[in-house]
Design a protein around this motif. Structure first.
Motif, short mmCIF file in Angstrom:
data_model
loop_
_atom_site.label_atom_id
_atom_site.label_comp_id
_atom_site.label_asym_id
_atom_site.label_seq_id
_atom_site.Cartn_x
_atom_site.Cartn_y
_atom_site.Cartn_z
N GLY A 34 0.80 -1.22 0.00
CA GLY A 34 0.00 0.00 0.00
C GLY A 34 0.83 1.26 0.00
O GLY A 34 0.53 2.21 -0.73
N THR A 35 1.88 1.31 0.82
CA THR A 35 2.69 2.52 0.87
C THR A 35 3.55 2.66 -0.39
O THR A 35 3.82 3.77 -0.83
N LYS A 38 1.52 4.22 -3.24
CA LYS A 38 1.33 5.66 -3.00
C LYS A 38 2.58 6.42 -3.42
O LYS A 38 2.49 7.51 -4.00
N SER A 39 3.75 5.88 -3.15
CA SER A 39 4.99 6.52 -3.59
C SER A 39 5.13 6.48 -5.10
O SER A 39 5.58 7.44 -5.71
N ARG A 41 2.65 6.42 -7.28
CA ARG A 41 1.71 7.39 -7.84
C ARG A 41 2.22 8.81 -7.69
O ARG A 41 1.85 9.69 -8.45
N ALA A 42 3.07 9.05 -6.70
CA ALA A 42 3.70 10.36 -6.52
C ALA A 42 4.97 10.48 -7.36
O ALA A 42 5.72 11.44 -7.21
N PHE A 69 7.15 6.11 1.57
CA PHE A 69 6.03 7.04 1.63
C PHE A 69 6.15 7.85 2.91
O PHE A 69 6.37 7.30 3.99
N GLY A 72 3.96 6.90 5.70
CA GLY A 72 3.87 5.46 5.80
C GLY A 72 4.20 4.90 7.17
O GLY A 72 3.73 3.84 7.55
#
Length: 156
Positions: A34-35, A38-39, A41-42, A69, A72
């Protein structure tokens, strides 16, 4: 990248096309936590030193750095951990046969989002020698010069 796909390129390995001759490309999914997604996508991912390999009938992405993240906390993973690639069995077998050839390797070329999922474009590549790199640079400069001349002729 497959044609007709709405996608957003998050990272590119520009050095790969300079150091290798790309013979074939293949799209693969990546197993992320999950984390990590997110990284990704950034756009906090780096492909520069990464490569993929086939071990025990599975494809693995090695040495690709995904920054931790920021929010995170304890859920963050090791930034350079080995990540599993999602490919069909036939694709893995075909890649394994291609990699048996000397000098061939799997290099990550791009990471992008496709329908909300992180995908990676792998290139089946053969290493270039220094003289091949110089030839590529010379050819690129000649193409630029030709385009420049053609543009000036068309403006007259």
């Amino acid at each position: 990248m497959p044609k007709g796909v709405d996608s957003h390129v998050l990272a590119q390995n520009k050095k790969a096309r300079h150091d290798y001759t790309i013979v074939d490309t293949i799209e693969a999914g990546v197993v992320l936590t999950g984390t990590e997604i997110k990284s990704v996508r950034a756009a906090r991912i780096q492909l520069k030193d990464g490569f993929a390999q086939i071990k025990h009938g599975q494809a693995w992405l090695v040495n690709v750095h995904i920054a931790p993240f920021e929010q995170g906390n304890i859920w963050n993973q090791d930034p350079e951990r080995t990540r599993k690639l999602l490919l069909k069995k036939r694709e893995i077998e075909r890649l394994a046969n291609d990699l048996k050839d000397s000098g061939m390797t799997l290099v990550p070329l791009k990471v992008y989002l496709k329908n909300g999922f992180a995908k990676i474009l792998l290139g089946l590549a053969k290493g270039k020698h220094d003289y091949d790199k110089r030839e590529s640079i010379k050819r690129r400069e000649q193409d630029r010069d030709i385009k420049r001349v053609m543009k000036s002729i068309n403006q007259r």
